[in-house]
Design a protein around this motif. Sequence first.
Motif, short mmCIF file in Angstrom:
data_model
loop_
_atom_site.label_atom_id
_atom_site.label_comp_id
_atom_site.label_asym_id
_atom_site.label_seq_id
_atom_site.Cartn_x
_atom_site.Cartn_y
_atom_site.Cartn_z
N MET A 1 0.84 -1.20 0.00
CA MET A 1 0.00 0.00 0.00
C MET A 1 0.87 1.25 0.00
N THR A 2 0.49 2.23 -0.80
CA THR A 2 1.18 3.51 -0.87
C THR A 2 0.27 4.60 -0.31
N ILE A 3 0.86 5.53 0.43
CA ILE A 3 0.08 6.57 1.11
C ILE A 3 0.62 7.94 0.74
N ALA A 4 -0.28 8.92 0.58
CA ALA A 4 0.11 10.30 0.29
C ALA A 4 -0.80 11.25 1.06
N ARG A 5 -0.26 12.40 1.41
CA ARG A 5 -1.03 13.45 2.06
C ARG A 5 -1.39 14.52 1.03
N ALA A 6 -2.59 15.04 1.16
CA ALA A 6 -3.09 16.09 0.27
C ALA A 6 -3.35 17.33 1.13
N PRO A 7 -2.35 18.24 1.23
CA PRO A 7 -2.48 19.36 2.17
C PRO A 7 -3.46 20.43 1.69
N ALA A 8 -3.98 21.18 2.66
CA ALA A 8 -4.87 22.29 2.34
C ALA A 8 -4.12 23.35 1.56
N LYS A 9 -4.75 23.81 0.48
CA LYS A 9 -4.22 24.91 -0.33
C LYS A 9 -4.82 26.21 0.18
N VAL A 10 -3.98 27.20 0.44
CA VAL A 10 -4.46 28.47 0.97
C VAL A 10 -3.99 29.60 0.06
N ASN A 11 -4.94 30.38 -0.45
CA ASN A 11 -4.61 31.58 -1.22
C ASN A 11 -4.40 32.72 -0.23
N ASP A 38 -5.89 15.88 3.86
CA ASP A 38 -6.53 14.59 3.60
C ASP A 38 -5.43 13.55 3.42
N VAL A 39 -5.79 12.28 3.57
CA VAL A 39 -4.83 11.19 3.38
C VAL A 39 -5.40 10.21 2.37
N ILE A 40 -4.58 9.86 1.38
CA ILE A 40 -5.02 8.95 0.32
C ILE A 40 -4.09 7.74 0.32
N SER A 41 -4.68 6.56 0.24
CA SER A 41 -3.90 5.33 0.13
C SER A 41 -4.31 4.58 -1.13
#
Length: 283
Positions: A1-11, A38-41
């Motif tokens: 399993m591979t995991i990645a984080r999807a951080p909040a984008k702030v303008n 968010d976390v995606i696997s």
Amino acid sequence: MTIARAPAKVNLTLHVTGQRDDGYHLLDSLVVFADVADVISASLADDLALSVSGPFAQGVPTDERNLILRAARLLAEARAVSAGAVLHLEKTLPHAAGIGSGSSDAAASLRLLADLWQVPPLTPDDPAVARLGADVPVCLAGPAPQRMTGIGDRVAPVAALPPCALVLVRPPVAVPTGPVFQGLATKHGTPMADLPDGPDFAHFAAWLTRQRNDLQTPSVNIAPVIGEVIDRLQSYDGVAVAAMSGSGATCFGLVADLGTAEAVAARLALARPDWWVAAGRVL
């Protein structure tokens, strides 16, 4: 399993500088990413499938309406991948909130699946990436700070910012993007001023106070609670700048360090438990 984080984008800024004949608006924006994600696997499979859990899972589609699956199919087609993947999204960021959580999920999935499928990743300037959504190129270019121009399809890294952190706050309102743009006083504003070279926190905050989010005023007109959030953030010691991110309704308070962000977030969450509140470092 591979995991990645999807951080909040702030303008941190969002200047509307024009409008094309096709209706798309031209922007000039300083975009940063917060250590709230968010976390995606993903695991190899014969086909593509997506499941969602977490505090903001409700209302998130698991079919082709989801940018994660659309990004996966785009990468598979571009790189002639025949394998599939079982993907899972732990949804901890609010959606339709001005922090690009769906776009960040898509960008993280493009990186994650390129690694899982062992193919070259797509680049932020690939025209197909922009077709996924206006915020996907900048999210793919992150998490280092970026200056985003054009319709969101042109991104370039900026010089290192001073260490700082953000308090993110979203009241329970939805702000429709179309009416926000329609409420602009002008669609031909001045561009963002160039960042100072090597600023410390005080100079960076002072520069930021002289910039704009042109969508903030029309968003407040639609949802006055956004103005209440900004006023509340500005009332706390340590918050140097408070403004709205993107087209709302999430607002941010810029502070010097994570400890201050966490202290402000704790006080605010206690005072307004109906608001989503989070603290994170600027990556």
